[in-house]
Design a protein around this motif. Structure first.
Motif, PDB file in Angstrom:
ATOM      1  N   ASN A  68       0.835  -1.100   0.141  1.00 14.56           N
ATOM      2  CA  ASN A  68       0.068   0.020   0.017  1.00 14.56           C
ATOM      3  C   ASN A  68       1.016   1.058   0.053  1.00 14.56           C
ATOM      4  O   ASN A  68       1.257   1.797   0.945  1.00 14.56           O
ATOM      5  CB  ASN A  68      -1.070  -0.042   1.140  1.00 14.56           C
ATOM      6  N   TRP A  69       1.100   1.831  -1.334  1.00 13.16           N
ATOM      7  CA  TRP A  69       2.103   2.807  -1.289  1.00 13.16           C
ATOM      8  C   TRP A  69       1.428   3.972  -0.713  1.00 13.16           C
ATOM      9  O   TRP A  69       2.038   4.936  -0.318  1.00 13.16           O
ATOM     10  CB  TRP A  69       2.496   3.105  -2.710  1.00 13.16           C
ATOM     11  N   PRO A  70       0.367   4.453  -1.069  1.00 12.37           N
ATOM     12  CA  PRO A  70      -0.234   5.758  -0.413  1.00 12.37           C
ATOM     13  C   PRO A  70      -0.285   5.891   1.027  1.00 12.37           C
ATOM     14  O   PRO A  70       0.104   6.873   1.591  1.00 12.37           O
ATOM     15  CB  PRO A  70      -1.837   5.758  -0.987  1.00 12.37           C
ATOM     16  N   LEU A  71      -0.409   4.521   1.498  1.00 13.48           N
ATOM     17  CA  LEU A  71      -0.473   4.567   3.073  1.00 13.48           C
ATOM     18  C   LEU A  71       1.040   4.750   3.518  1.00 13.48           C
ATOM     19  O   LEU A  71       1.407   5.472   4.584  1.00 13.48           O
ATOM     20  CB  LEU A  71      -0.984   3.532   3.619  1.00 13.48           C
ATOM     21  N   THR A  72       2.000   4.307   2.828  1.00 12.55           N
ATOM     22  CA  THR A  72       3.186   4.443   3.115  1.00 12.55           C
ATOM     23  C   THR A  72       3.661   5.611   3.005  1.00 12.55           C
ATOM     24  O   THR A  72       4.482   6.370   3.722  1.00 12.55           O
ATOM     25  CB  THR A  72       4.250   3.398   2.014  1.00 12.55           C
ATOM     26  N   ALA A  73       3.425   6.409   1.790  1.00 12.35           N
ATOM     27  CA  ALA A  73       3.708   7.768   1.825  1.00 12.35           C
ATOM     28  C   ALA A  73       3.087   8.834   2.847  1.00 12.35           C
ATOM     29  O   ALA A  73       3.651   9.601   3.451  1.00 12.35           O
ATOM     30  CB  ALA A  73       3.065   8.563   0.518  1.00 12.35           C
ATOM     31  N   VAL A  74       1.748   8.508   3.153  1.00  7.30           N
ATOM     32  CA  VAL A  74       1.191   9.496   4.349  1.00  7.30           C
ATOM     33  C   VAL A  74       1.892   9.012   5.758  1.00  7.30           C
ATOM     34  O   VAL A  74       2.216   9.956   6.444  1.00  7.30           O
ATOM     35  CB  VAL A  74      -0.363   9.027   4.396  1.00  7.30           C
ATOM     36  N   SER A  75       2.415   7.687   5.973  1.00  8.79           N
ATOM     37  CA  SER A  75       3.049   7.473   7.243  1.00  8.79           C
ATOM     38  C   SER A  75       4.382   8.105   7.036  1.00  8.79           C
ATOM     39  O   SER A  75       4.785   8.513   8.279  1.00  8.79           O
ATOM     40  CB  SER A  75       3.115   6.075   7.488  1.00  8.79           C
ATOM     41  N   GLY A  76       4.917   8.209   5.945  1.00 12.59           N
ATOM     42  CA  GLY A  76       6.542   8.777   5.935  1.00 12.59           C
ATOM     43  C   GLY A  76       6.317  10.156   6.323  1.00 12.59           C
ATOM     44  O   GLY A  76       7.322  10.834   7.035  1.00 12.59           O
TER      45      GLY A  76
END
Length: 253
Positions: free
Chosen positions: A20-28
């Motif tokens: 899940n790249w969108p969630l990864t970006a938000v988490s980052g």
């Protein structure tokens, strides 16, 4: 295996772990923010602790007459001998332990000078139109307390008696013919003319900032755990490895 092939395989493996790249970006984006807020609260707690230490040093110093002070600073301890006048004001909307009341600001003549002394808190009568009775000590008294500044300007409340005010500011203090209209004296609890003091010296203690910091760090930890379970395949791979190990143990036995 060449170095390029090894690097390509490592890159593919890391990409395969993220689902899940969108969630990864938000988490980052959120994680550094949460950690930064936690660090900032720790710094604020340290600043408040230093302020507390400075206040304690001033309040524990030997009180002196205001006339003997080379420099007047907030929380500087003072001692005066004199008498209270009939002139006082009631500072409205002051609370102690959840109860509404007034702080009594009374003019005190000490060492030939007029000072505005905050004697502490009185509970408000049930009827809003009724003001509390303020006992006036008639004999000579020795008072101890600390200096506290007067606000530069502000709204002045009025009542039928003219004694009720919303805040003490330079406009009101300037009408009282004080020696130092920019300062009040807040009585210490052991002064015999003190009412309920329980002064709030700073707006928030260091412990509150440390508690906020713990909350921000806990949110950062929760974000990492959420990211691991919701945006990566790591938990699935760990379960698969655990199942394979269990199967291998069963086969060998």
């Amino acid at each position: 295996m060449t170095a390029d092939a090894g690097a390509s395989r490592a890159k593919n493996a890391s990409v395969a772990l993220i689902r899940n790249w969108p969630l990864t970006a938000v988490s980052g984006l959120l994680l550094p923010l949460l950690l930064g807020l936690g660090v900032w609260q720790i710094q604020r707690g340290g600043e408040k602790a230093a302020i507390n230490a400075a206040i304690d040093r001033r309040l524990s110093s030997q009180p002196r007459s205001p006339q003997q002070l080379d420099e007047r600073r907030r929380f500087t301890t003072v001692r005066m001998r004199g008498y209270y006048t009939r002139d006082y004001r009631l500072l409205d909307n002051r609370t102690r332990n959840g109860r509404v009341g007034y702080e009594v600001l009374q003019v005190f003549v000490g060492d030939g000078q007029r000072w505005l002394v905050n004697r502490g808190w009185l509970p408000a009568p049930p009827d809003r139109d009724t003001l509390p009775e303020v006992a006036r000590p008639r004999d000579t008294r020795e008072i101890t307390g600390f200096l506290y500044p007067v606000a530069a300007a502000g709204e002045t409340g009025t009542a039928a008696t003219g004694r009720r005010i919303q805040r003490i500011d330079s406009r009101i203090a300037g009408r009282l013919d004080l020696a130092q209209p920019q300062w009040t004296v807040r009585l210490s609890a052991d002064s015999d003319t003190a009412l309920v003091t329980d002064w709030q010296l700073i707006n928030s203690p260091p412990q509150r900032h440390y508690a906020y910091a713990a909350q921000w760090f806990a949110m950062a930890a929760a974000l990492v755990i959420l990211w691991l379970f919701a945006a990566t395949r790591i938990p699935r791979l760990l379960r698969r490895n655990s199942d394979n190990n269990n199967d291998n143990r069963g086969t060998s036995s």
